[in-house]
Design a protein around this motif. Structure first.
Motif, PDB file in Angstrom:
ATOM      1  N   LEU A 137       4.535  13.657  20.545  1.00 21.66           N
ATOM      2  CA  LEU A 137       5.716  13.873  21.368  1.00 21.66           C
ATOM      3  C   LEU A 137       6.876  14.443  20.557  1.00 21.66           C
ATOM      4  N   ALA A 138       6.854  14.224  19.263  1.00 22.12           N
ATOM      5  CA  ALA A 138       7.925  14.707  18.387  1.00 22.12           C
ATOM      6  C   ALA A 138       7.743  16.179  18.017  1.00 22.12           C
ATOM      7  N   THR A 139       6.662  16.803  18.466  1.00 18.40           N
ATOM      8  CA  THR A 139       6.398  18.207  18.150  1.00 18.40           C
ATOM      9  C   THR A 139       6.373  19.038  19.433  1.00 18.40           C
ATOM     10  N   SER A 140       6.221  20.346  19.261  1.00 16.94           N
ATOM     11  CA  SER A 140       6.148  21.236  20.428  1.00 16.94           C
ATOM     12  C   SER A 140       4.849  21.055  21.202  1.00 16.94           C
ATOM     13  N   ASP A 141       3.908  20.277  20.661  1.00 21.36           N
ATOM     14  CA  ASP A 141       2.655  20.023  21.369  1.00 21.36           C
ATOM     15  C   ASP A 141       2.885  19.342  22.714  1.00 21.36           C
ATOM     16  N   VAL A 142       4.037  18.694  22.875  1.00 21.73           N
ATOM     17  CA  VAL A 142       4.325  18.026  24.138  1.00 21.73           C
ATOM     18  C   VAL A 142       4.354  19.038  25.295  1.00 21.73           C
ATOM     19  N   PHE A 143       4.671  20.303  25.000  1.00 27.49           N
ATOM     20  CA  PHE A 143       4.701  21.344  26.033  1.00 27.49           C
ATOM     21  C   PHE A 143       3.434  22.195  26.059  1.00 27.49           C
ATOM     22  N   ARG A 144       2.605  22.057  25.033  1.00 23.80           N
ATOM     23  CA  ARG A 144       1.528  23.031  24.848  1.00 23.80           C
ATOM     24  C   ARG A 144       0.535  23.055  26.006  1.00 23.80           C
ATOM     25  N   PHE A 145       0.257  21.889  26.612  1.00 29.03           N
ATOM     26  CA  PHE A 145      -0.694  21.856  27.711  1.00 29.03           C
ATOM     27  C   PHE A 145      -0.257  22.777  28.855  1.00 29.03           C
ATOM     28  N   GLY A 186       6.430  34.209  24.556  1.00 29.23           N
ATOM     29  CA  GLY A 186       6.158  35.519  23.969  1.00 29.23           C
ATOM     30  C   GLY A 186       4.990  35.532  23.010  1.00 29.23           C
ATOM     31  N   PHE A 187       5.043  36.490  22.069  1.00 28.51           N
ATOM     32  CA  PHE A 187       3.954  36.680  21.110  1.00 28.51           C
ATOM     33  C   PHE A 187       3.784  35.453  20.217  1.00 28.51           C
ATOM     34  N   THR A 188       4.915  34.882  19.779  1.00 29.63           N
ATOM     35  CA  THR A 188       4.850  33.679  18.942  1.00 29.63           C
ATOM     36  C   THR A 188       4.161  32.545  19.682  1.00 29.63           C
ATOM     37  N   GLY A 189       4.472  32.410  20.948  1.00 30.12           N
ATOM     38  CA  GLY A 189       3.838  31.379  21.751  1.00 30.12           C
ATOM     39  C   GLY A 189       2.347  31.585  21.901  1.00 30.12           C
ATOM     40  N   GLU A 190       1.932  32.842  22.067  1.00 31.74           N
ATOM     41  CA  GLU A 190       0.504  33.144  22.211  1.00 31.74           C
ATOM     42  C   GLU A 190      -0.260  32.799  20.935  1.00 31.74           C
ATOM     43  N   ILE A 191       0.340  33.116  19.790  1.00 29.03           N
ATOM     44  CA  ILE A 191      -0.294  32.759  18.514  1.00 29.03           C
ATOM     45  C   ILE A 191      -0.408  31.241  18.400  1.00 29.03           C
ATOM     46  N   GLY A 192       0.661  30.550  18.789  1.00 29.04           N
ATOM     47  CA  GLY A 192       0.641  29.083  18.765  1.00 29.04           C
ATOM     48  C   GLY A 192      -0.425  28.511  19.678  1.00 29.04           C
ATOM     49  N   ASN A 193      -0.636  29.138  20.836  1.00 26.44           N
ATOM     50  CA  ASN A 193      -1.673  28.683  21.761  1.00 26.44           C
ATOM     51  C   ASN A 193      -3.062  28.808  21.138  1.00 26.44           C
ATOM     52  N   VAL A 194      -3.298  29.920  20.475  1.00 26.22           N
ATOM     53  CA  VAL A 194      -4.596  30.133  19.827  1.00 26.22           C
ATOM     54  C   VAL A 194      -4.834  29.089  18.737  1.00 26.22           C
ATOM     55  N   LEU A 195      -3.806  28.833  17.935  1.00 25.17           N
ATOM     56  CA  LEU A 195      -3.933  27.839  16.868  1.00 25.17           C
ATOM     57  C   LEU A 195      -4.147  26.443  17.444  1.00 25.17           C
ATOM     58  N   TYR A 196      -3.437  26.129  18.523  1.00 25.18           N
ATOM     59  CA  TYR A 196      -3.582  24.822  19.170  1.00 25.18           C
ATOM     60  C   TYR A 196      -5.000  24.637  19.696  1.00 25.18           C
ATOM     61  N   LEU A 197      -5.515  25.648  20.383  1.00 24.63           N
ATOM     62  CA  LEU A 197      -6.867  25.554  20.942  1.00 24.63           C
ATOM     63  C   LEU A 197      -7.921  25.480  19.843  1.00 24.63           C
ATOM     64  N   SER A 198      -7.703  26.187  18.746  1.00 25.55           N
ATOM     65  CA  SER A 198      -8.643  26.132  17.621  1.00 25.55           C
ATOM     66  C   SER A 198      -8.654  24.747  16.990  1.00 25.55           C
ATOM     67  N   ARG A 199      -7.467  24.181  16.836  1.00 26.95           N
ATOM     68  CA  ARG A 199      -7.360  22.833  16.271  1.00 26.95           C
ATOM     69  C   ARG A 199      -8.012  21.796  17.192  1.00 26.95           C
ATOM     70  N   LEU A 200      -7.813  21.971  18.486  1.00 21.41           N
ATOM     71  CA  LEU A 200      -8.417  21.061  19.457  1.00 21.41           C
ATOM     72  C   LEU A 200      -9.937  21.159  19.415  1.00 21.41           C
ATOM     73  N   LYS A 201     -10.457  22.368  19.341  1.00 19.32           N
ATOM     74  CA  LYS A 201     -11.903  22.559  19.280  1.00 19.32           C
ATOM     75  C   LYS A 201     -12.488  21.909  18.032  1.00 19.32           C
ATOM     76  N   LEU A 202     -11.779  22.045  16.900  1.00 21.06           N
ATOM     77  CA  LEU A 202     -12.242  21.453  15.646  1.00 21.06           C
ATOM     78  C   LEU A 202     -12.251  19.930  15.752  1.00 21.06           C
TER      79      LEU A 202
END
Length: 434
Positions: free
Chosen positions: A324-332, A179-195
């Motif tokens: 692996l201990a965070t939700s990042d394991v599913f983020r891809f 949902g919306f929370t997931g979309e916000i998390g995706n944006v933050l994840y991609l921003s962190r990856l870019k940085l």
């Protein structure tokens, strides 16, 4: 009966790649002692197709998206004759560069016989990455061979129970990623990856030649470790408090560092690990079910700070375990379509330094009645992504098989052969030192 559904984001990414000249399928290779006849294999495939909902699916484009739809054709089966046994590699490379006709079916099968080997054949399956990962492909080979055994022993199934169809991955991952929370998390994840990419500027192989995506092809270099070296590597990893995955990653990065010979201050490299998320889903999903249920974790490593092999291996292990201990394991799984679009918009850029997908020690049976499974390995097509050193690894009957895949002509076969030899040389050296 298959329930039609829309492809999830990572499944759509697989179909987008399949529709390019640079296909993105998984090829699984079994070396079998004793010849399987075409008629026997056809019967076994019919049983297998009846059991798996996604083998009765095709992919159609509608409503600006892709959907799984019922009524796939019968699994295509080809039988080819080769003179020498090493020519199985030629067939695999051909399969890696032939797209799946996804509007008809999502799996095709090739049986290879040899003029010089009267008692050996190779079973090759090529499957759409949207419906399978390495572990389910390997289990599928075991199932096909089991069906061959049952048929030859007169145990023909007349009432086949179809497996339950898996729901979309979105219904199995944590709700915080939806949902919306997931979309916000995706944006933050991609921003962190870019940085992270901007800060580290990880080294990668230079493009030896840059061509358009549709002009690229996938190459493969096959290597294996004998049982003695494989056992030694496992034992030394245990002593050094790290994992085989991390040690293989360290060996890949050491080989890359030697090749790139970078003189930069930081000397950063990126390492992408494929991660099996089946046990992490709710409910858990076993390998029997076909599905693209694999994610990726990207980590960054400074080889000047970790110039000792085992320090680097432990660094890879530590960073992987932390993620692996965070939700990042599913983020891809949720951002892969956006990442793909970025890569397609910048085809001259490499997606990273090195990538490793390791199926680990396989526990499927070796014997299937009169048929003996001698070797099994897998490889995923990599034509679209230039400049990355990638390997698919499996261990069976105590022996490790490594298939190195690469995008041509951005990387030449000679370059990958050198990298593969250097990587194995590193593994041999660190094992001998211990």
């Amino acid at each position: 009966m298959l329930e039609n559904r829309e492809l999830a984001a990572h499944e759509q990414a697989m179909e987008i790649l399949n529709n390019l000249a640079a296909s993105f399928n998984i090829v699984t290779i079994s070396r079998i002692k004793r010849i399987i006849s075409e008629e026997l294999l056809r019967q076994a495939l019919n049983i297998t197709q009846s059991r798996h909902p996604l083998l009765n699916a095709r992919i159609v484009a509608k409503s600006n998206s892709f959907w799984f739809e019922d009524k796939a054709d019968k699994i295509p089966l080809s039988v080819v004759k080769k003179q020498q046994i090493h020519q199985w590699e030629e067939v695999v490379v051909e399969e890696l560069n032939q797209k799946i006709s996804s509007d008809k079916n999502l799996l095709r099968v090739t049986l290879i016989n040899f003029e010089e080997e009267e008692n050996i054949c190779y079973l090759i399956t090529t499957i759409h990455h949207a419906i399978a990962d390495a572990l389910s492909c390997i289990q599928l080979h075991s199932e096909i061979l089991t069906n061959c055994q049952k048929i030859t022993e007169g145990e023909v199934e007349t009432n086949i129970t179809q497996l339950a169809q898996l729901p979309s991955i979105y219904k199995l991952i944590p709700k915080s990623l939806q949902g919306f929370t997931g979309e916000i998390g995706n944006v933050l994840y991609l921003s962190r990856l870019k940085l992270q990419l901007i800060r580290s500027k990880p080294a990668s192989l230079n493009f030896e030649k840059n061509v358009a995506l549709e002009s690229r092809s996938c190459g493969m270099v096959h290597r294996k470790l004998d049982s003695e070296l494989t056992a030694c590597l496992v034992d030394v990893c245990r002593q050094q408090k790290t994992t085989v995955q991390a040690a293989l990653g360290a060996a890949m990065l050491f080989a890359l560092a030697k090749k790139t010979n970078t003189q930069r201050k930081n000397n950063y490299f990126s390492f992408r690990s494929a991660v099996n998320v089946r046990p992490r889903l709710q409910p858990q999903v076993n390998n029997e079910h076909l599905g693209a249920i694999v994610s990726c974790i990207l980590s960054f490593h400074n080889l000047k700070e970790n110039n000792n092999f085992w320090d680097l291996a432990r660094d890879i292990k530590q960073k992987l375990e932390k993620r692996l201990a965070t939700s990042d394991v599913f983020r891809f799984l949720t951002v892969s379509k956006m990442l793909l679009q970025s890569l397609l918009n910048n085809p001259e850029q490499s997606p990273g330094s090195a990538h490793l997908t390791n199926a680990g020690r396989l526990t499927i049976p070796q014997n299937y009645g009169q048929f003996e499974l001698e070797e099994i390995s897998f490889v995923a097509a990599q034509a679209a992504f230039g400049g990355i050193f990638a390997a698919a690894v499996s261990t069976f009957r105590g022996q490790m098989f490594l298939n190195f895949i690469f995008s041509q002509p951005s990387i030449s076969t000679e370059t990958v052969k050198t990298l593969a030899s250097d990587m194995i040389c590193v593994i041999s050296e660190v094992c001998n030192q211990n």
